[in-house]
Design a protein around this motif. Structure first.
Motif, PDB file in Angstrom:
ATOM      1  N   ASP A   1      -8.971  -1.399  -7.926  1.00  0.00           N
ATOM      2  CA  ASP A   1      -9.125  -1.464  -6.475  1.00  0.00           C
ATOM      3  C   ASP A   1      -8.295  -0.423  -5.725  1.00  0.00           C
ATOM      4  O   ASP A   1      -8.203  -0.463  -4.509  1.00  0.00           O
ATOM      5  N   TYR A   2      -7.710   0.533  -6.409  1.00  0.00           N
ATOM      6  CA  TYR A   2      -6.961   1.597  -5.725  1.00  0.00           C
ATOM      7  C   TYR A   2      -7.938   2.541  -5.046  1.00  0.00           C
ATOM      8  O   TYR A   2      -8.862   3.047  -5.666  1.00  0.00           O
ATOM      9  N   ARG A   3      -7.708   2.810  -3.774  1.00  0.00           N
ATOM     10  CA  ARG A   3      -8.556   3.746  -3.023  1.00  0.00           C
ATOM     11  C   ARG A   3      -7.924   5.119  -2.922  1.00  0.00           C
ATOM     12  O   ARG A   3      -8.614   6.114  -2.808  1.00  0.00           O
ATOM     13  N   ASP A   4      -6.598   5.161  -2.909  1.00  0.00           N
ATOM     14  CA  ASP A   4      -5.876   6.412  -2.746  1.00  0.00           C
ATOM     15  C   ASP A   4      -4.790   6.458  -3.815  1.00  0.00           C
ATOM     16  O   ASP A   4      -3.911   5.602  -3.838  1.00  0.00           O
TER      17      ASP A   4
ATOM     18  N   ARG B   1      -4.379   1.669 -16.709  1.00  0.00           N
ATOM     19  CA  ARG B   1      -3.999   0.969 -15.474  1.00  0.00           C
ATOM     20  C   ARG B   1      -5.134   0.972 -14.468  1.00  0.00           C
ATOM     21  O   ARG B   1      -5.361   0.002 -13.760  1.00  0.00           O
ATOM     22  N   PHE B   2      -5.862   2.090 -14.384  1.00  0.00           N
ATOM     23  CA  PHE B   2      -6.985   2.150 -13.459  1.00  0.00           C
ATOM     24  C   PHE B   2      -8.107   1.211 -13.882  1.00  0.00           C
ATOM     25  O   PHE B   2      -8.788   0.645 -13.037  1.00  0.00           O
TER      26      PHE B   2
ATOM     27  N   GLU C   1      -1.380   4.335  -2.783  1.00  0.00           N
ATOM     28  CA  GLU C   1      -1.426   3.011  -3.406  1.00  0.00           C
ATOM     29  C   GLU C   1      -0.909   3.034  -4.840  1.00  0.00           C
ATOM     30  O   GLU C   1       0.035   2.329  -5.167  1.00  0.00           O
ATOM     31  N   PHE C   2      -1.501   3.840  -5.705  1.00  0.00           N
ATOM     32  CA  PHE C   2      -1.144   3.802  -7.122  1.00  0.00           C
ATOM     33  C   PHE C   2       0.288   4.286  -7.361  1.00  0.00           C
ATOM     34  O   PHE C   2       1.082   3.609  -8.009  1.00  0.00           O
TER      35      PHE C   2
END
Length: 150
Positions: free
Chosen positions: A99-102, A93-94, A106-107
């Motif tokens: 674009d996940y920062r946290d 998924r990553f 977020e995730f």
């Protein structure tokens, strides 16, 4: 145990917030740790609601949860230890959504919301027992609190 389990978050029960004045029961919790977590205890503590309340004063729980789950425990007395047990699907998924920062704000929040929409990537919570200990240190105040605890 569950083949659709994507992640398990470790949490420790430390006490919630007092209503007035806004003070903490535990020095391990900061204002950024104001979480509301809804779990289904009948399905091995599957997370149904994961909301960061540091930016808002209220939380919303969809009515559909009450028809599809016999019991939902809403908890605001848990400390996120910052330890996650992840399946290989999390890495995939990553790589797809880089674009996940946290990971928390977020995730995890997006993944729990996707569960509501019917995607079968379940996230669970494991509550540490009284004789178990884990905490994350991110400033001098939490360092002092962890040092006193140990």
């Amino acid at each position: 145990k569950d083949s659709s389990a994507m992640m398990t978050l470790l949490m420790k029960e430390v006490g919630g917030w007092e209503s007035e004045p806004r003070t903490m029961y535990s020095s391990l919790r900061t204002a950024q740790d104001d979480l509301v977590i809804g779990v289904d205890p009948s399905s091995e503590n599957r997370i149904l609601v994961y909301e960061d309340r540091s930016l808002s004063k209220s939380s919303a729980v969809p009515c559909s949860f009450f028809t599809s789950h016999s019991q939902i425990d809403l908890r605001c007395d848990l400390l996120d230890c910052g330890i996650d047990i992840c399946s290989p699907d999390v890495l995939a998924r990553f790589s797809d959504e880089f674009d996940y920062r946290d990971i928390r704000r977020e995730f995890v929040t997006n993944s729990v919301a996707e569960e509501e929409e019917g995607l079968q990537n379940k996230i669970f919570v494991h509550m540490l027992r009284d004789h178990e200990y884990a905490a994350r240190v991110h400033d001098f105040a939490t360092y002092a609190a962890v040092s006193q605890d140990l």
